[in-house]
Design a protein around this motif. Structure first.
Motif, mmCIF file in Angstrom:
data_model
loop_
_atom_site.group_PDB
_atom_site.id
_atom_site.type_symbol
_atom_site.label_atom_id
_atom_site.label_comp_id
_atom_site.label_asym_id
_atom_site.label_seq_id
_atom_site.Cartn_x
_atom_site.Cartn_y
_atom_site.Cartn_z
ATOM 1 N N GLN A 41 0.864 -1.175 0.000
ATOM 2 C CA GLN A 41 0.000 0.000 0.000
ATOM 3 C C GLN A 41 0.902 1.226 0.000
ATOM 4 O OE1 GLN A 41 -3.493 0.208 -0.031
ATOM 5 N NE2 GLN A 41 -3.207 2.394 -0.234
ATOM 6 N N ASP A 43 1.158 5.528 -0.299
ATOM 7 C CA ASP A 43 0.460 6.816 -0.249
ATOM 8 C C ASP A 43 0.862 7.583 -1.508
ATOM 9 O OD1 ASP A 43 -0.495 9.383 0.160
ATOM 10 O OD2 ASP A 43 0.150 9.471 2.267
ATOM 11 N N ASP A 45 -0.212 10.191 -2.907
ATOM 12 C CA ASP A 45 -0.182 11.648 -2.797
ATOM 13 C C ASP A 45 1.087 12.128 -2.096
ATOM 14 O OD1 ASP A 45 -2.691 11.910 -4.048
ATOM 15 O OD2 ASP A 45 -3.704 11.511 -2.147
ATOM 16 N N ARG A 46 1.767 11.217 -1.416
ATOM 17 C CA ARG A 46 2.993 11.562 -0.688
ATOM 18 C C ARG A 46 4.101 10.541 -0.978
ATOM 19 N NH1 ARG A 46 2.962 10.741 4.349
ATOM 20 N NH2 ARG A 46 4.616 12.201 4.765
ATOM 21 N N LYS A 47 4.098 9.968 -2.171
ATOM 22 C CA LYS A 47 5.010 8.852 -2.440
ATOM 23 C C LYS A 47 6.474 9.229 -2.322
ATOM 24 C CE LYS A 47 4.332 8.996 -7.483
ATOM 25 N NZ LYS A 47 3.298 10.000 -7.535
ATOM 26 N N GLU A 50 7.073 9.710 1.561
ATOM 27 C CA GLU A 50 6.896 8.444 2.258
ATOM 28 C C GLU A 50 8.131 7.555 2.098
ATOM 29 O OE1 GLU A 50 3.277 5.306 2.480
ATOM 30 O OE2 GLU A 50 4.200 5.480 0.506
ATOM 31 N N GLY A 123 -3.417 3.674 -4.686
ATOM 32 C CA GLY A 123 -2.417 3.327 -3.696
ATOM 33 C C GLY A 123 -1.993 1.874 -3.685
#
Length: 177
Positions: A41, A43, A45-47, A50, A123
């Motif tokens: 999984q 994220d 939007d914040r890859k 992250e 995601g």
């Protein structure tokens, strides 16, 4: 979060869920054990912040990416392409997809040659092993955008079933036993 289940044998619209009655869910552990499919999984939007996607790329050698959007409005020759995606096939390399937007289904064969439907949404990062029979379709929303990841230059050559003697298929089956 990805969901998976054994598919029913009904025909009809491939974009429908095709769950058995009663439903027969497949856990991520069962999916990995019976097919070799890997899942993370991310994220999306914040890859970058992250860091998980970057670490997976580094660990697995994914050096090339591109993005594909599949919908009647965005994909040239949509009808022809969606039919070819749904033909049962394998690849000599892994098929790696990170869902950026939308949703769709990857159908994969388990050790007993049954179809397992994997519902992928934003995601979800899945890795289908080289040599695994599979197919793809959109769901009823008719839209998905996905990052495709590759080791080296992209190779996307579908090898339609039957291909049981293909070296990647032989290796895949050996990996499951």
């Amino acid at each position: 979060m990805v969901r998976a289940w054994l598919m029913d044998s009904s025909g009809g619209d491939q974009r429908l869920p095709h769950q058995c009655n009663p439903p027969q869910p497949v856990s991520l552990d069962e999916l990995k054990a019976s097919t070799g499919v890997l899942y993370w999984q991310i994220d999306v939007d914040r890859k970058e912040e992250e860091g998980l996607l970057g670490q997976i790329r580094k660990d697995r050698g994914y050096s090339y990416t591109d993005t594909i959007s599949v919908s009647p409005e965005k994909l040239p020759n949509y009808e022809q392409k969606i039919k070819s995606f749904f033909e049962e096939h394998l690849h000599s390399d892994e098929e790696i997809r990170l869902i950026l937007e939308g949703s769709g289904y990857f159908d994969v064969r388990d050790k007993q040659d049954r179809w397992i439907r994997i519902e992928c949404t934003k995601g979800d990062l899945i890795v289908l092993p080289a040599g695994m029979y599979h197919r793809f379709t959109l769901d009823e929303k008719n839209y998905i955008s996905a990052m495709r990841l590759f080791v080296g230059e992209p190779v996307w050559t579908p090898i339609n079933r039957p291909a049981d003697d293909h070296p990647s298929r032989v290796d895949y089956l050996a990996s499951l036993s």
